[in-house]
Scaffold this motif. Sequence first.
Motif, PDB file in Angstrom:
ATOM      1  N   THR B  45       0.830  -1.201   0.000  1.00  6.31           N
ATOM      2  CA  THR B  45       0.000   0.000   0.000  1.00  6.31           C
ATOM      3  C   THR B  45       0.866   1.253   0.000  1.00  6.31           C
ATOM      4  O   THR B  45       0.595   2.211  -0.732  1.00  6.31           O
ATOM      5  N   THR B  46       1.924   1.217   0.786  1.00  9.39           N
ATOM      6  CA  THR B  46       2.822   2.378   0.835  1.00  9.39           C
ATOM      7  C   THR B  46       3.404   2.650  -0.548  1.00  9.39           C
ATOM      8  O   THR B  46       3.441   3.792  -1.008  1.00  9.39           O
ATOM      9  N   LYS B  49       0.782   4.107  -2.835  1.00  7.95           N
ATOM     10  CA  LYS B  49       0.463   5.495  -2.476  1.00  7.95           C
ATOM     11  C   LYS B  49       1.610   6.435  -2.848  1.00  7.95           C
ATOM     12  O   LYS B  49       1.377   7.600  -3.172  1.00  7.95           O
ATOM     13  N   MET B  52       1.119   7.202  -6.364  1.00  9.82           N
ATOM     14  CA  MET B  52       0.021   8.153  -6.549  1.00  9.82           C
ATOM     15  C   MET B  52       0.410   9.567  -6.100  1.00  9.82           C
ATOM     16  O   MET B  52      -0.315  10.517  -6.362  1.00  9.82           O
ATOM     17  N   MET B  54       0.514  10.253  -2.953  1.00 11.92           N
ATOM     18  CA  MET B  54      -0.185  10.451  -1.677  1.00 11.92           C
ATOM     19  C   MET B  54       0.776  10.312  -0.500  1.00 11.92           C
ATOM     20  O   MET B  54       0.480  10.761   0.598  1.00 11.92           O
ATOM     21  N   PRO B  73       0.853  16.838  -8.739  1.00  8.62           N
ATOM     22  CA  PRO B  73      -0.155  15.821  -8.398  1.00  8.62           C
ATOM     23  C   PRO B  73      -1.411  15.897  -9.256  1.00  8.62           C
ATOM     24  O   PRO B  73      -1.971  14.856  -9.619  1.00  8.62           O
ATOM     25  N   VAL B  74      -1.835  17.098  -9.608  1.00  7.47           N
ATOM     26  CA  VAL B  74      -3.092  17.202 -10.355  1.00  7.47           C
ATOM     27  C   VAL B  74      -2.916  16.625 -11.754  1.00  7.47           C
ATOM     28  O   VAL B  74      -3.738  15.823 -12.219  1.00  7.47           O
ATOM     29  N   LYS B  77      -2.661  12.782 -11.420  1.00 10.37           N
ATOM     30  CA  LYS B  77      -3.886  12.089 -11.016  1.00 10.37           C
ATOM     31  C   LYS B  77      -4.969  12.163 -12.086  1.00 10.37           C
ATOM     32  O   LYS B  77      -5.894  11.362 -12.084  1.00 10.37           O
ATOM     33  N   LYS B  78      -4.869  13.148 -12.983  1.00  9.45           N
ATOM     34  CA  LYS B  78      -5.838  13.225 -14.076  1.00  9.45           C
ATOM     35  C   LYS B  78      -5.741  11.998 -14.976  1.00  9.45           C
ATOM     36  O   LYS B  78      -6.670  11.662 -15.686  1.00  9.45           O
ATOM     37  N   TYR B  82      -7.836   5.082  -9.456  1.00  9.38           N
ATOM     38  CA  TYR B  82      -7.342   4.499  -8.207  1.00  9.38           C
ATOM     39  C   TYR B  82      -8.505   3.931  -7.407  1.00  9.38           C
ATOM     40  O   TYR B  82      -9.514   4.604  -7.187  1.00  9.38           O
ATOM     41  N   VAL B  88     -12.410   5.736   1.047  1.00  9.17           N
ATOM     42  CA  VAL B  88     -13.634   6.297   1.609  1.00  9.17           C
ATOM     43  C   VAL B  88     -14.282   7.167   0.549  1.00  9.17           C
ATOM     44  O   VAL B  88     -13.630   8.022  -0.037  1.00  9.17           O
ATOM     45  N   HIS B 102     -17.036  13.554 -10.674  1.00  7.24           N
ATOM     46  CA  HIS B 102     -15.918  12.972 -11.419  1.00  7.24           C
ATOM     47  C   HIS B 102     -15.935  13.436 -12.875  1.00  7.24           C
ATOM     48  O   HIS B 102     -14.887  13.661 -13.468  1.00  7.24           O
ATOM     49  N   PHE B 106     -12.763  15.137 -14.606  1.00  4.71           N
ATOM     50  CA  PHE B 106     -12.086  14.496 -15.738  1.00  4.71           C
ATOM     51  C   PHE B 106     -12.822  14.843 -17.037  1.00  4.71           C
ATOM     52  O   PHE B 106     -13.860  14.245 -17.335  1.00  4.71           O
ATOM     53  N   ASP B 156      -5.472  -1.055  -5.089  1.00  2.00           N
ATOM     54  CA  ASP B 156      -4.832  -1.491  -3.853  1.00  2.00           C
ATOM     55  C   ASP B 156      -5.781  -2.437  -3.115  1.00  2.00           C
ATOM     56  O   ASP B 156      -6.704  -1.987  -2.444  1.00  2.00           O
ATOM     57  N   GLU B 157      -5.526  -3.711  -3.260  1.00  2.00           N
ATOM     58  CA  GLU B 157      -6.407  -4.735  -2.710  1.00  2.00           C
ATOM     59  C   GLU B 157      -7.868  -4.377  -2.953  1.00  2.00           C
ATOM     60  O   GLU B 157      -8.670  -4.276  -2.025  1.00  2.00           O
TER      61      GLU B 157
END
Lengths: 521, 299
Positions: B45-46, B49, B52, B54, B73-74, B77-78, B82, B88, B102, B106, B156-157
């Motif tokens: 996970t680390t 991330k 990403m 994050m 980052p923007v 991530k575009k 993920y 959440v 969304h 996008f 991620d899982e």
Amino acid sequence: MIYQLVKRDPACKLVPYFVLIFAAGAFAVENWRSIAIMPLAMASVVAMTSAAQTQERSTGYLSGLPITRREIFLSRVYAGMFLVWIPALVGAGICAAIGSYGTKAFIAIGAIAMPMALGYQSLAIREIRFPAWVTTIAVASVVGWMGVAMTIFPGAIRIPVAPVLAASGLVSAWVFVNAWHAIPRFREAPPARWSGSVFARPKVSRGFPWWLFSWWDLVWFAVLFNLTFTGPWTSALLFLVIGPMQTRERLRWLDPLPFSRRLILAARLAPSLLALAGGYLMGVHFGLAGGWIGVPNRVLMTTSREWPPLRETSCAALNVAPPIDYWRPARGGAPIVRTPWGETYQPPVVRVFSFNVYNPYGVGCENTKHFLDWQYERASLAVYGRLMPRDQAHLRAVPRLRTQVLNVGTMLACGMLLMLPVMMADWWRVRRLPVWLRYGLAGMVAVAFFAVALGPIVAPGFRNILGAAPEAAQWLSWWMPEGLAMVSIVAAVVPLTIYRVMERVFPGSEWTAWGPRTFQP
Amino acid sequence: MMDPVLEFKSVSRSYGSNVVLNGIDIAIHPGEVAGLIGRNGAGKTTLLKIGMGMLYPHSGSVRTFGMSPTDEPVAVKKRIGYVAEDQVLPTGSSIADLIEFHRYLFPQWDGALERQLIERFALDARRKIKDLSKGQAREVALLCAVCHRPELLILDEPAGGLDPATRREFLETSIHLLNQEGTAILFSSHHMGDVERIGGRVILLDHGKVLLDRDLTTLREEICVAMIPRSASVPEAARMEQIPGCLRVRPVFDDWHVVMEGSPESVQRKVSMALGVDDVRCVPMPLEELFIELTGSER
């Protein structure tokens, strides 16, 4: 069993913190009178809410254990009682010990808080949930009216304790019995549905990201607005950090999305800072903010020689004392005041906030009544903008515009300076530091924070330290040249510089939980 | 070969004194499907991330589409989709609200794919996120992650906690929707069956390092486990670890299990010669068994 549950109840773990706050508050009440009661009363609202939330969180876990629901409920009632009453009684005890008149106020806070905490539990047992906006508006209204009431009726500190306690006892007993009968006796009863938050996350939509905020934020904005609206804006700063601290969890879902962190920062900060500045500006213009840096915030006709010294000698003749904001810096000594008819007065130079100033509207012991009237007219015109009859001179004065600008700049700068360490805790550069160093830094920040927030309250000369920020603004006002240009630049540049630092830190903060989800055995 | 869409170079990351990643070098190329496996706390996970943006790497560098995911980052991530097990979603929103959001984020949002997935997952767009089951919420998350046709999908899982049918539906949808169009997919999973079904490439993380990074077919053909009885004549583990191609040695009850590179026949010859023992059995192993052999504790 009850003892084991109470001992582990998250609410009980909050007790020492609230004891500290209430103890410090007890000294503040003695020194600061009604102004200190309001943050305390608000803190008690925070206490109740925290208690309710933490208990709710623990319920999901407890409901899976072989414990009857009545045991869970009883443990919560005890935990709530400890949370509310231990701090309240400590506060009351300190007030009684030092002979302060705040004892009754603390008992009243406990008396009001207790049925509210019980009521919350009762609602939870019945699985009654009001929509988030109803809950929030109710809490925000309570906070709002509390602030207004404390300001309009400073005598409210003299609460009739016996009737309040009696009413509290009756209501608490009724809520308790009612809730007790609503609880199924045995654990095979299906546990209450505890999933989700009382304060559901708002909808997402385009345009301004209103969904960055929850209804709960309204409470913080109300607290901020109230505290600045009614005067003690340095107390408001302590509440300023709570909102952003709550934000982190709520916004985690945005982390993988292409959403500008800078926009989030701006959108999150703006309402808090607007509430802070707006509350202050509304307060000074609509007359609720009290004068609290030494001299009453009005044109005072007095024979007193109290701080700041208005005269060098005592006499029975009246003097004219405008708010300290209207005093003038005495660069190279105070000029002689000369009337059109030739009467003169040499104002004494006094040292206020480490600055030499004089009262240009002062009246000496040897001056005539005509001189007194002339000085009063000048002061009235300067302070109220019009000739004010003497019987209306008790009206609150609006600070000078330059002082307002500097105060707003100072409160924004101080507010962001307080938020910065909170934000930096999530900064990746800080997160990578060794644990001992991080805890060391956090400890230092916490000590500094509490020294500023609480230490001065219990220390003898607390007024000067707690009022350091507004006094610094006043000092700047005297120090800088007349006119608005320079003060506006200073009032804007300092907060903007701090904001730029925040803009660098915030995008580098990590919102993920600390550490991997599971560690290797 | 085309430039990698995601590249980790000597990436390390710690949580306090716990070193989770220690010099990771991985490159994911366009169209590649890679499964990241490892025990709990191995750093999967680390790592994802960090890819990403994050989380920040404490040393080394990460390039996503040639950019730093923390500096830009923007922009990064575009181009990424993920989905995570602990992701959440805003519970107060309805599915329609979330999709609208969304679509706003996008510009390349594929409305036809959105409708197709809503139909396929039988989602009612008016429903609130908080009223959805775990599987439905994950399907909404997947919909939100794929409908902008990302160039890199990070999972991620994603199927953790889902029942087998939902899990298979979820993963197959992810793969078939995107990979056939050239989207690179990097996913982590505890389910070796999922990895075998989907993964073209398997990356095994253990104790913060890449223990194994192979194509799945190669892995099946070129890794096997030699089982040697723990008799007095067999040398200690340290000597067995010196055998060329040895990946791990671990005692399992009365045997030594030696994970070796090579076909069973060649490994058997190599081990017999190196140790001077005849009683060596070599067998290829399914991925799950191999995972346990490589990361499992001694018994």
